[in-house]
Design a protein around this motif. Structure first.
Motif, PDB file in Angstrom:
ATOM      1  N   UNK A  39       0.822  -1.203   0.000  1.00  0.00           N
ATOM      2  CA  UNK A  39       0.000   0.000   0.000  1.00  0.00           C
ATOM      3  C   UNK A  39       0.860   1.259   0.000  1.00  0.00           C
ATOM      4  N   UNK A  40       1.812   1.345   0.934  1.00  0.00           N
ATOM      5  CA  UNK A  40       2.578   2.570   1.119  1.00  0.00           C
ATOM      6  C   UNK A  40       3.419   2.936  -0.099  1.00  0.00           C
ATOM      7  N   UNK A  41       3.788   1.955  -0.888  1.00  0.00           N
ATOM      8  CA  UNK A  41       4.608   2.214  -2.076  1.00  0.00           C
ATOM      9  C   UNK A  41       3.801   2.203  -3.372  1.00  0.00           C
ATOM     10  N   UNK A  42       2.500   2.447  -3.257  1.00  0.00           N
ATOM     11  CA  UNK A  42       1.631   2.373  -4.437  1.00  0.00           C
ATOM     12  C   UNK A  42       1.360   3.731  -5.072  1.00  0.00           C
ATOM     13  N   UNK A  43       1.919   4.806  -4.504  1.00  0.00           N
ATOM     14  CA  UNK A  43       1.620   6.137  -5.009  1.00  0.00           C
ATOM     15  C   UNK A  43       2.074   6.385  -6.429  1.00  0.00           C
ATOM     16  N   UNK A  44       3.087   5.663  -6.878  1.00  0.00           N
ATOM     17  CA  UNK A  44       3.588   5.827  -8.242  1.00  0.00           C
ATOM     18  C   UNK A  44       3.441   4.538  -9.044  1.00  0.00           C
ATOM     19  N   UNK A  45       2.440   3.731  -8.674  1.00  0.00           N
ATOM     20  CA  UNK A  45       2.231   2.438  -9.328  1.00  0.00           C
ATOM     21  C   UNK A  45       0.743   2.185  -9.545  1.00  0.00           C
ATOM     22  N   UNK A  46       0.443   1.128 -10.275  1.00  0.00           N
ATOM     23  CA  UNK A  46      -0.933   0.642 -10.415  1.00  0.00           C
ATOM     24  C   UNK A  46      -1.013  -0.681  -9.673  1.00  0.00           C
TER      25      UNK A  46
END
Length: 272
Positions: A39-46
């Motif tokens: 979740x926390x590393x999803x800001x620049x991903x799909x």
């Protein structure tokens, strides 16, 4: 957008997926998704987040994958051509943003497809968006597109009218130093007693929201949605805008952070 949403669900693979579920505050701490790296590393991903009730006690899906995904996020507006055109390369939307005069230099972030799956689409409790995308001064504005008809039975949005003027922000959702996430009180504020909050509950309204509707959500307005108890989905696409510096400061503690590879795009600077 509806066609692309279904394609993304078809493309979803469980291989290597951590079976991260989307939870909204009613689950036990060990079940919550909001502190894990996926979740926390999803800001620049799909990335794909599952409905709580779609995963059985054995850790496996108990229904087809296309009926198990709660939402997809959080960089559709950057990485997917269809949603990039809607969010960043949309001249009508840019004109709307200028007409609103809500921001001087809006930046776009946190895009999501939300599916509200039949019979299990989770309840989202009362909240405001500026708590989760905090800026000083507060500047969040949500753009919420109904891709299907939203009804009382499939989990339509409801709002507390005028709450953006009467209910000041009291906390923000932050990354904790020890890892994970939590809520941090804003200086000089105190929490409203639960009993007082419930007194306002009956004042919520649920405006009609047929497919094709764009709902603008002030970052301080209280809103929520109930569980989908119907046999139909409730697809929606949403993203947010915030004010850019020097007009507002995006908090370094916020759960979603820009990266060197993907800073927040300035709406008026992006061209088709």
């Amino acid at each position: 957008m509806m066609t692309r949403s279904k394609q993304l669900l078809d493309d979803f693979t469980l291989q290597g997926h951590p079976m991260t579920k989307f939870t909204t505050g009613d689950s036990t701490a060990e079940d919550k998704h909001v502190g894990d790296d996926y979740f926390l590393n999803s800001g620049d991903k799909i990335r794909y987040f599952l409905e709580e009730d779609a995963v059985g006690s054995d850790g496996k899906l108990n229904r087809p994958k296309e009926l198990a995904v709660n939402k997809i996020g959080h960089a559709l507006h950057e990485l997917d051509p269809t949603f990039r055109r809607v969010s960043l390369q949309n001249e009508k939307l840019k004109a709307l943003a200028k007409d609103l005069q809500f921001h001087k230099d809006p930046a776009v972030l946190q895009s999501m497809l939300i599916f509200k799956q039949p019979e299990i689409g989770g309840k989202v409790p009362e909240h405001n968006d500026s708590t989760f995308l905090y800026t000083n001064p507060p500047s969040a504005l949500g753009f919420w597109f109904a891709l299907e008809d939203c009804t009382p039975s499939n989990g339509a949005l409801s709002f507390l009218p005028g709450s953006h003027k009467t209910t000041p922000l009291k906390s923000r959702f932050v990354r904790l130093p020890q890892g994970g996430t939590g809520f941090e009180s804003l200086p000089g504020t105190k929490e409203t007693p639960t009993s007082d909050a419930k007194k306002e509950d009956g004042e919520y309204i649920q405006p009609p929201c047929p497919a094709g509707t764009l709902v603008l959500i002030h970052g301080s307005v209280l809103h929520k949605s109930e569980k989908n108890t119907s046999s139909k989905t409730r697809y929606a696409y949403t993203f947010h805008m915030i004010e850019s510096e020097p007009y507002a400061q995006y908090d370094a503690k916020n759960w979603l952070q820009p990266t060197k590879e993907m800073p927040f795009s300035k709406l008026f600077a992006v061209h088709a």
